[in-house]
Design a protein around this motif. Structure first.
Motif, PDB file in Angstrom:
ATOM      1  N   LEU A 193       0.826  -1.202   0.000  1.00 32.47           N
ATOM      2  CA  LEU A 193       0.000   0.000   0.000  1.00 32.47           C
ATOM      3  C   LEU A 193       0.863   1.256   0.000  1.00 32.47           C
ATOM      4  CD1 LEU A 193      -2.735   1.397   0.158  1.00 32.47           C
ATOM      5  CD2 LEU A 193      -2.675   1.111   2.651  1.00 32.47           C
ATOM      6  N   ILE A 194       1.935   1.236   0.775  1.00 34.70           N
ATOM      7  CA  ILE A 194       2.858   2.375   0.791  1.00 34.70           C
ATOM      8  C   ILE A 194       3.503   2.565  -0.579  1.00 34.70           C
ATOM      9  CG2 ILE A 194       5.040   3.220   1.753  1.00 34.70           C
ATOM     10  CD1 ILE A 194       4.203   1.840   4.399  1.00 34.70           C
ATOM     11  N   LEU A 195       3.903   1.450  -1.205  1.00 31.47           N
ATOM     12  CA  LEU A 195       4.488   1.511  -2.544  1.00 31.47           C
ATOM     13  C   LEU A 195       3.487   2.081  -3.546  1.00 31.47           C
ATOM     14  CD1 LEU A 195       6.695   0.823  -4.637  1.00 31.47           C
ATOM     15  CD2 LEU A 195       5.704  -1.477  -4.768  1.00 31.47           C
ATOM     16  N   LEU A 196       2.241   1.617  -3.491  1.00 32.05           N
ATOM     17  CA  LEU A 196       1.209   2.118  -4.398  1.00 32.05           C
ATOM     18  C   LEU A 196       0.986   3.615  -4.198  1.00 32.05           C
ATOM     19  CD1 LEU A 196      -1.167   1.773  -6.403  1.00 32.05           C
ATOM     20  CD2 LEU A 196      -2.602   1.220  -4.419  1.00 32.05           C
ATOM     21  N   THR A 197       0.895   4.042  -2.941  1.00 33.21           N
ATOM     22  CA  THR A 197       0.673   5.452  -2.642  1.00 33.21           C
ATOM     23  C   THR A 197       1.809   6.310  -3.188  1.00 33.21           C
ATOM     24  OG1 THR A 197      -0.528   4.847  -0.627  1.00 33.21           O
ATOM     25  CG2 THR A 197       0.251   7.120  -0.808  1.00 33.21           C
ATOM     26  N   ALA A 198       3.028   5.849  -2.990  1.00 34.25           N
ATOM     27  CA  ALA A 198       4.185   6.594  -3.504  1.00 34.25           C
ATOM     28  C   ALA A 198       4.174   6.633  -5.030  1.00 34.25           C
ATOM     29  CB  ALA A 198       5.480   5.954  -2.996  1.00 34.25           C
ATOM     30  N   ALA A 199       3.844   5.489  -5.656  1.00 28.51           N
ATOM     31  CA  ALA A 199       3.833   5.423  -7.119  1.00 28.51           C
ATOM     32  C   ALA A 199       2.768   6.340  -7.699  1.00 28.51           C
ATOM     33  CB  ALA A 199       3.598   3.978  -7.569  1.00 28.51           C
ATOM     34  N   LEU A 200       1.555   6.314  -7.138  1.00 26.91           N
ATOM     35  CA  LEU A 200       0.484   7.164  -7.650  1.00 26.91           C
ATOM     36  C   LEU A 200       0.784   8.636  -7.428  1.00 26.91           C
ATOM     37  CD1 LEU A 200      -2.755   5.234  -6.606  1.00 26.91           C
ATOM     38  CD2 LEU A 200      -1.664   5.333  -8.844  1.00 26.91           C
ATOM     39  N   SER A 201       1.397   8.957  -6.289  1.00 25.03           N
ATOM     40  CA  SER A 201       1.765  10.346  -6.017  1.00 25.03           C
ATOM     41  C   SER A 201       2.794  10.838  -7.032  1.00 25.03           C
ATOM     42  CB  SER A 201       2.321  10.480  -4.600  1.00 25.03           C
ATOM     43  OG  SER A 201       1.370  10.076  -3.639  1.00 25.03           O
ATOM     44  N   LEU A 202       3.800  10.013  -7.286  1.00 22.32           N
ATOM     45  CA  LEU A 202       4.837  10.382  -8.238  1.00 22.32           C
ATOM     46  C   LEU A 202       4.269  10.501  -9.648  1.00 22.32           C
ATOM     47  CD1 LEU A 202       7.831  10.950  -8.746  1.00 22.32           C
ATOM     48  CD2 LEU A 202       8.183   8.488  -9.018  1.00 22.32           C
ATOM     49  N   LEU A 203       3.430   9.554 -10.037  1.00 25.43           N
ATOM     50  CA  LEU A 203       2.811   9.607 -11.357  1.00 25.43           C
ATOM     51  C   LEU A 203       1.976  10.873 -11.526  1.00 25.43           C
ATOM     52  CD1 LEU A 203       1.612   5.907 -11.808  1.00 25.43           C
ATOM     53  CD2 LEU A 203       3.408   7.047 -13.112  1.00 25.43           C
ATOM     54  N   THR A 204       1.234  11.233 -10.486  1.00 25.94           N
ATOM     55  CA  THR A 204       0.379  12.422 -10.553  1.00 25.94           C
ATOM     56  C   THR A 204       1.211  13.690 -10.701  1.00 25.94           C
ATOM     57  OG1 THR A 204      -1.291  11.330  -9.181  1.00 25.94           O
ATOM     58  CG2 THR A 204      -1.413  13.723  -9.370  1.00 25.94           C
ATOM     59  N   VAL A 205       2.237  13.820  -9.873  1.00 24.94           N
ATOM     60  CA  VAL A 205       3.084  15.009  -9.919  1.00 24.94           C
ATOM     61  C   VAL A 205       3.779  15.132 -11.272  1.00 24.94           C
ATOM     62  CG1 VAL A 205       5.172  16.074  -8.956  1.00 24.94           C
ATOM     63  CG2 VAL A 205       3.448  15.099  -7.425  1.00 24.94           C
ATOM     64  N   ARG A 206       4.351  14.043 -11.763  1.00 24.55           N
ATOM     65  CA  ARG A 206       5.084  14.095 -13.026  1.00 24.55           C
ATOM     66  C   ARG A 206       4.142  14.303 -14.208  1.00 24.55           C
ATOM     67  NH1 ARG A 206      10.411  10.577 -13.593  1.00 24.55           N
ATOM     68  NH2 ARG A 206      10.634  12.256 -15.101  1.00 24.55           N
ATOM     69  N   THR A 207       2.919  13.793 -14.104  1.00 29.33           N
ATOM     70  CA  THR A 207       1.953  14.021 -15.179  1.00 29.33           C
ATOM     71  C   THR A 207       1.542  15.485 -15.239  1.00 29.33           C
ATOM     72  OG1 THR A 207       1.094  11.765 -15.010  1.00 29.33           O
ATOM     73  CG2 THR A 207      -0.311  13.386 -16.094  1.00 29.33           C
ATOM     74  N   PHE A 208       1.260  16.083 -14.081  1.00 28.09           N
ATOM     75  CA  PHE A 208       0.930  17.511 -14.064  1.00 28.09           C
ATOM     76  C   PHE A 208       2.094  18.347 -14.599  1.00 28.09           C
ATOM     77  CE2 PHE A 208      -2.529  16.634 -10.908  1.00 28.09           C
ATOM     78  CZ  PHE A 208      -3.549  17.228 -11.637  1.00 28.09           C
ATOM     79  N   ARG A 209       3.306  17.894 -14.317  1.00 27.13           N
ATOM     80  CA  ARG A 209       4.476  18.634 -14.789  1.00 27.13           C
ATOM     81  C   ARG A 209       4.523  18.665 -16.312  1.00 27.13           C
ATOM     82  NH1 ARG A 209       9.996  16.524 -12.458  1.00 27.13           N
ATOM     83  NH2 ARG A 209       8.962  17.241 -10.552  1.00 27.13           N
ATOM     84  N   ILE A 210       4.307  17.505 -16.968  1.00 30.28           N
ATOM     85  CA  ILE A 210       4.388  17.497 -18.433  1.00 30.28           C
ATOM     86  C   ILE A 210       3.140  18.113 -19.068  1.00 30.28           C
ATOM     87  CG2 ILE A 210       5.950  15.520 -18.479  1.00 30.28           C
ATOM     88  CD1 ILE A 210       3.611  13.756 -19.283  1.00 30.28           C
ATOM     89  N   VAL A 211       2.040  18.195 -18.292  1.00 30.82           N
ATOM     90  CA  VAL A 211       0.861  18.909 -18.798  1.00 30.82           C
ATOM     91  C   VAL A 211       1.148  20.397 -18.868  1.00 30.82           C
ATOM     92  CG1 VAL A 211      -1.496  19.622 -18.238  1.00 30.82           C
ATOM     93  CG2 VAL A 211      -0.859  17.219 -18.092  1.00 30.82           C
ATOM     94  N   PHE A 212       1.724  20.931 -17.795  1.00 35.26           N
ATOM     95  CA  PHE A 212       1.936  22.375 -17.722  1.00 35.26           C
ATOM     96  C   PHE A 212       3.141  22.860 -18.527  1.00 35.26           C
ATOM     97  CE2 PHE A 212      -0.476  21.781 -13.645  1.00 35.26           C
ATOM     98  CZ  PHE A 212      -1.614  22.448 -14.078  1.00 35.26           C
ATOM     99  N   ASN A 213       4.127  21.983 -18.767  1.00 27.42           N
ATOM    100  CA  ASN A 213       5.254  22.429 -19.587  1.00 27.42           C
ATOM    101  C   ASN A 213       5.058  22.137 -21.073  1.00 27.42           C
ATOM    102  OD1 ASN A 213       5.908  19.695 -20.008  1.00 27.42           O
ATOM    103  ND2 ASN A 213       7.534  19.684 -18.467  1.00 27.42           N
ATOM    104  N   GLY A 214       3.898  21.554 -21.413  1.00 23.99           N
ATOM    105  CA  GLY A 214       3.565  21.347 -22.817  1.00 23.99           C
ATOM    106  C   GLY A 214       4.081  20.059 -23.433  1.00 23.99           C
ATOM    107  N   LYS A 215       4.854  19.266 -22.686  1.00 26.29           N
ATOM    108  CA  LYS A 215       5.443  18.052 -23.266  1.00 26.29           C
ATOM    109  C   LYS A 215       4.396  16.976 -23.535  1.00 26.29           C
ATOM    110  CE  LYS A 215      10.119  18.631 -21.402  1.00 26.29           C
ATOM    111  NZ  LYS A 215      11.175  18.016 -20.571  1.00 26.29           N
ATOM    112  N   LEU A 216       3.318  16.958 -22.754  1.00 26.39           N
ATOM    113  CA  LEU A 216       2.309  15.917 -22.932  1.00 26.39           C
ATOM    114  C   LEU A 216       1.653  16.030 -24.306  1.00 26.39           C
ATOM    115  CD1 LEU A 216       0.639  13.566 -21.808  1.00 26.39           C
ATOM    116  CD2 LEU A 216      -0.950  15.244 -20.868  1.00 26.39           C
ATOM    117  N   LEU A 217       1.183  17.230 -24.627  1.00 26.16           N
ATOM    118  CA  LEU A 217       0.528  17.438 -25.913  1.00 26.16           C
ATOM    119  C   LEU A 217       1.512  17.411 -27.059  1.00 26.16           C
ATOM    120  CD1 LEU A 217      -2.060  20.223 -25.010  1.00 26.16           C
ATOM    121  CD2 LEU A 217      -2.406  17.759 -25.186  1.00 26.16           C
TER     122      LEU A 217
END
Length: 308
Positions: free
Chosen positions: A282-306
């Protein structure tokens, strides 16, 4: 409609991950409530964005749906509908029921399309990738997320879904393993999707135990083989050199399924080592989802996702 979820429980989902139930402290309930709202907002935003794409570029959406690999990801939409039925159904029973029915119907339709395509012939063996498992896992999720015990015809619906999901998962899993053994490795960008191989066994565990109402020896075998696969695949997935991208979200729902299965199995066995294992996952999942969320927002706002 009468729901079978315990009153003390709150469930949360993020993207296509399975719900993780927190029933302990008041803080745990508050965190789960917050994550429930967040997951629903994310799902709503993605849904609106993709509907906009459908209106503006229907040809592109149709091409994705017909693609032998990308088309399987439409199963994540139906999985999300089913999971959101569990989240929103806790607060709004009728909304949850409608979402579960819609999710069930669309899941079975996607499964039908997938099998129909395969049996048309002319398939490329190199297209047998872990994403092929998604429609089968989606069908199993029908039984995992069901919570309306007095819904007419529900028992047979669950048996139909479990039968389709089980057979699809077994056939697809075999085809994928043969491809992985006999052909070239997956492209680096697709490596995180290897974790999807864990999903059929852990989601199968949850579906089977929900259907039978008990955790027996067969359920234990499903859980332990899924755990074994996770240990085999983790060093292949979590290693340097694989650039971050949306494909990394493929690890989310298999990990969440593993955590849910581990928590349920540990609660039945009353074993301290199993409890430690479940909470560690559960701790691993929480850390993974947190990291995925933060890094996804990062590439959304810097334009790399699109840009990709």
């Amino acid at each position: 409609m009468r729901r079978t979820f315990p009153h003390c429980c709150r469930s949360h989902v993020l993207s296509a991950s399975l719900p993780v139930t927190l029933c302990t402290s008041g803080l745990g309930v508050q965190v789960a409530d917050a994550l429930s709202i967040f997951s629903s907002l994310v799902f709503l935003a993605i849904t609106v964005a993709y509907l906009f794409k459908l209106v503006k570029h229907p040809g592109a959406v149709l091409a994705e749906f017909r693609h032998p690999i990308a088309g399987n990801f439409f199963g994540t939409i139906t999985i999300s509908l089913l999971l959101q039925s569990a989240v929103l159904g806790h607060y709004f029973g009728q909304v949850g029921l409608v979402l579960w029915i819609v999710g069930t119907v669309t899941t079975l339709l996607v499964s039908y399309v997938v099998v129909s395509r395969l049996l048309s012939g002319g398939g490329d063996p190199s297209h047998a990738v872990p994403a092929w498992l998604i429609p089968g896992v989606a069908a199993l999720d029908i039984a995992v997320t069901f919570a309306y015990t007095d819904l007419p015809g529900s028992a047979e619906t669950l048996r139909v879904a479990a039968g389709i999901g089980t057979a699809l998962a077994l056939v697809m899993f075999t085809m994928i393993v043969v491809r992985l053994v006999q052909r070239e490795p997956l492209a680096a960008a697709m490596t995180p999707s290897l974790m999807i191989l864990v999903a059929p066994f852990e989601v199968g565990f949850l579906a089977y135990t929900n259907l039978t109402g008990e955790v027996d020896a067969f359920a234990a075998m499903l859980f332990y083989f899924g755990l074994f696969l996770f240990l085999v695949l983790a060093p292949k997935v979590f290693r340097p050199g694989i650039a971050f991208g949306p494909a990394w979200w493929a690890i989310s729902f298999p990990l969440a399924a593993l955590v849910n299965a581990a928590l349920k199995y540990a609660s039945v066995q009353s074993s301290q080592p199993l409890t430690w294992l479940a909470w560690g996952l559960l701790i691993l999942l929480t850390a993974a989802l947190s990291l995925l969320t933060v890094r996804t927002f990062r590439i959304v706002f810097n334009g790399k996702l699109l840009a990709n």
